[in-house]
Design a protein around this motif. Sequence first.
Motif, PDB file in Angstrom:
ATOM      1  N   LEU A   9       0.848  -1.189   0.000  1.00  0.00           N
ATOM      2  CA  LEU A   9       0.000   0.000   0.000  1.00  0.00           C
ATOM      3  C   LEU A   9       0.885   1.240   0.000  1.00  0.00           C
ATOM      4  CD1 LEU A   9      -2.838   1.301   0.241  1.00  0.00           C
ATOM      5  CD2 LEU A   9      -2.592   1.107   2.729  1.00  0.00           C
ATOM      6  N   PHE A  10       0.629   2.143  -0.949  1.00  0.00           N
ATOM      7  CA  PHE A  10       1.297   3.440  -0.997  1.00  0.00           C
ATOM      8  C   PHE A  10       0.332   4.472  -0.443  1.00  0.00           C
ATOM      9  CE2 PHE A  10       3.633   1.029  -4.105  1.00  0.00           C
ATOM     10  CZ  PHE A  10       4.948   1.448  -3.923  1.00  0.00           C
ATOM     11  N   LEU A  11       0.778   5.215   0.572  1.00  0.00           N
ATOM     12  CA  LEU A  11      -0.070   6.204   1.222  1.00  0.00           C
ATOM     13  C   LEU A  11       0.440   7.619   0.994  1.00  0.00           C
ATOM     14  CD1 LEU A  11      -0.666   4.666   4.771  1.00  0.00           C
ATOM     15  CD2 LEU A  11      -2.269   4.758   2.857  1.00  0.00           C
ATOM     16  N   CYS A  12      -0.505   8.510   0.788  1.00  0.00           N
ATOM     17  CA  CYS A  12      -0.232   9.939   0.699  1.00  0.00           C
ATOM     18  C   CYS A  12      -1.505  10.641   1.162  1.00  0.00           C
ATOM     19  CB  CYS A  12       0.115  10.306  -0.738  1.00  0.00           C
ATOM     20  SG  CYS A  12       1.007  11.856  -0.876  1.00  0.00           S
ATOM     21  N   THR A  13      -1.396  11.870   1.511  1.00  0.00           N
ATOM     22  CA  THR A  13      -2.581  12.564   2.009  1.00  0.00           C
ATOM     23  C   THR A  13      -3.695  12.599   0.965  1.00  0.00           C
ATOM     24  OG1 THR A  13      -1.185  13.891   3.458  1.00  0.00           O
ATOM     25  CG2 THR A  13      -3.423  14.678   3.096  1.00  0.00           C
ATOM     26  N   GLY A  14      -3.410  13.103  -0.236  1.00  0.00           N
ATOM     27  CA  GLY A  14      -4.448  13.310  -1.243  1.00  0.00           C
ATOM     28  C   GLY A  14      -4.701  12.149  -2.176  1.00  0.00           C
ATOM     29  N   ASN A  15      -3.793  11.182  -2.261  1.00  0.00           N
ATOM     30  CA  ASN A  15      -3.910  10.039  -3.163  1.00  0.00           C
ATOM     31  C   ASN A  15      -4.312  10.475  -4.572  1.00  0.00           C
ATOM     32  OD1 ASN A  15      -5.985   7.178  -3.701  1.00  0.00           O
ATOM     33  ND2 ASN A  15      -3.779   7.186  -3.829  1.00  0.00           N
ATOM     34  N   ARG A  18       1.660  11.033  -6.160  1.00  0.00           N
ATOM     35  CA  ARG A  18       2.778  10.136  -5.821  1.00  0.00           C
ATOM     36  C   ARG A  18       2.335   8.721  -5.486  1.00  0.00           C
ATOM     37  NH1 ARG A  18       4.733  14.425  -1.535  1.00  0.00           N
ATOM     38  NH2 ARG A  18       2.498  14.732  -1.664  1.00  0.00           N
ATOM     39  N   SER A  19       1.319   8.577  -4.672  1.00  0.00           N
ATOM     40  CA  SER A  19       0.875   7.232  -4.295  1.00  0.00           C
ATOM     41  C   SER A  19       0.293   6.486  -5.491  1.00  0.00           C
ATOM     42  CB  SER A  19      -0.133   7.289  -3.143  1.00  0.00           C
ATOM     43  OG  SER A  19      -1.178   8.202  -3.437  1.00  0.00           O
ATOM     44  N   ILE A  20      -0.353   7.208  -6.375  1.00  0.00           N
ATOM     45  CA  ILE A  20      -0.882   6.609  -7.613  1.00  0.00           C
ATOM     46  C   ILE A  20       0.273   6.117  -8.478  1.00  0.00           C
ATOM     47  CG2 ILE A  20      -2.080   7.108  -9.787  1.00  0.00           C
ATOM     48  CD1 ILE A  20      -4.110   6.967  -7.535  1.00  0.00           C
ATOM     49  N   LEU A  21       1.309   6.954  -8.634  1.00  0.00           N
ATOM     50  CA  LEU A  21       2.488   6.544  -9.408  1.00  0.00           C
ATOM     51  C   LEU A  21       3.112   5.292  -8.800  1.00  0.00           C
ATOM     52  CD1 LEU A  21       4.200  10.018 -10.036  1.00  0.00           C
ATOM     53  CD2 LEU A  21       2.834   8.683 -11.666  1.00  0.00           C
ATOM     54  N   GLY A  22       3.229   5.259  -7.480  1.00  0.00           N
ATOM     55  CA  GLY A  22       3.800   4.098  -6.802  1.00  0.00           C
ATOM     56  C   GLY A  22       2.994   2.832  -7.050  1.00  0.00           C
ATOM     57  N   GLU A  23       1.678   2.952  -6.963  1.00  0.00           N
ATOM     58  CA  GLU A  23       0.788   1.814  -7.214  1.00  0.00           C
ATOM     59  C   GLU A  23       1.012   1.239  -8.610  1.00  0.00           C
ATOM     60  OE1 GLU A  23      -4.026   0.903  -7.657  1.00  0.00           O
ATOM     61  OE2 GLU A  23      -3.373   2.893  -7.009  1.00  0.00           O
ATOM     62  N   VAL A  24       1.010   2.115  -9.608  1.00  0.00           N
ATOM     63  CA  VAL A  24       1.151   1.667 -10.998  1.00  0.00           C
ATOM     64  C   VAL A  24       2.524   1.047 -11.231  1.00  0.00           C
ATOM     65  CG1 VAL A  24       1.249   2.464 -13.396  1.00  0.00           C
ATOM     66  CG2 VAL A  24      -0.576   3.267 -11.889  1.00  0.00           C
ATOM     67  N   LEU A  25       3.572   1.716 -10.755  1.00  0.00           N
ATOM     68  CA  LEU A  25       4.933   1.203 -10.962  1.00  0.00           C
ATOM     69  C   LEU A  25       5.133  -0.152 -10.285  1.00  0.00           C
ATOM     70  CD1 LEU A  25       6.972   4.498 -10.553  1.00  0.00           C
ATOM     71  CD2 LEU A  25       6.712   3.143 -12.650  1.00  0.00           C
ATOM     72  N   SER A  38      -3.135   2.056  -3.581  1.00  0.00           N
ATOM     73  CA  SER A  38      -2.805   3.371  -3.038  1.00  0.00           C
ATOM     74  C   SER A  38      -4.035   3.946  -2.362  1.00  0.00           C
ATOM     75  CB  SER A  38      -2.310   4.314  -4.142  1.00  0.00           C
ATOM     76  OG  SER A  38      -3.349   4.602  -5.057  1.00  0.00           O
ATOM     77  N   ALA A  39      -3.768   4.855  -1.427  1.00  0.00           N
ATOM     78  CA  ALA A  39      -4.859   5.487  -0.692  1.00  0.00           C
ATOM     79  C   ALA A  39      -4.355   6.765  -0.046  1.00  0.00           C
ATOM     80  CB  ALA A  39      -5.420   4.538   0.372  1.00  0.00           C
ATOM     81  N   GLY A  40      -5.300   7.555   0.458  1.00  0.00           N
ATOM     82  CA  GLY A  40      -4.945   8.791   1.136  1.00  0.00           C
ATOM     83  C   GLY A  40      -5.780   9.012   2.380  1.00  0.00           C
ATOM     84  N   VAL A  47      -7.671  11.640  -9.614  1.00  0.00           N
ATOM     85  CA  VAL A  47      -6.246  11.486  -9.874  1.00  0.00           C
ATOM     86  C   VAL A  47      -5.796  12.729 -10.641  1.00  0.00           C
ATOM     87  CG1 VAL A  47      -4.495  10.080 -11.025  1.00  0.00           C
ATOM     88  CG2 VAL A  47      -6.450   8.975  -9.899  1.00  0.00           C
ATOM     89  N   HIS A  48      -4.644  13.258 -10.274  1.00  0.00           N
ATOM     90  CA  HIS A  48      -4.138  14.472 -10.918  1.00  0.00           C
ATOM     91  C   HIS A  48      -3.951  14.222 -12.412  1.00  0.00           C
ATOM     92  CE1 HIS A  48      -1.641  17.918 -11.843  1.00  0.00           C
ATOM     93  NE2 HIS A  48      -1.945  18.416 -10.650  1.00  0.00           N
TER      94      HIS A  48
END
Length: 173
Positions: A9-15, A18-25, A38-40, A47-48
Amino acid sequence: MADKVYNVLFLCTGNSARSILGEVLMNHLGGGRFRAFSAGSQPKGVVHPAALELLSSVGFLTKGLRSKSWDEFSRPDAPVFDFIFTVCDNAAGETCPVWPGHPVTAHWGIEDPAAAPVDEQAEAFRRAMHYLLNRISLFLALPLGSLDEMAMRRKLNEIGRGEGATAPTGASQ
């Protein structure tokens, strides 16, 4: 016996970035050995667009990516995580839910590319993806089955202090 699939799980405040990029990679590079999410803590709800544009431009599928709350992963039917990485400094300083299974956690802070001026965002997103790609590649090279928990934590924290590292709120580098 089938090889273990590790949940990450990749965590970031806004999801949204960065966490989205981590999930995909991680899902791409993990070669079926890893299943990433990923989650926030306070998801933006979208997603940005620059994250979606970058991922698409390098050939990753973006369909189904969404900004979601970490509450989704604290439900009884949620995956049990083996590893949790915070990729933004704010999330690292927040009180997280209690995760079942006692996952190994580490902070892999990276500057928020969405906070860059609009005319610099494309480069900021490429840089964030580069840092995440390096960290995930180092992680995937670890002999997961032969490291004890203390050695694993040490290695993951070392990876998080690599190129592009930021410090969690209130921490010093």
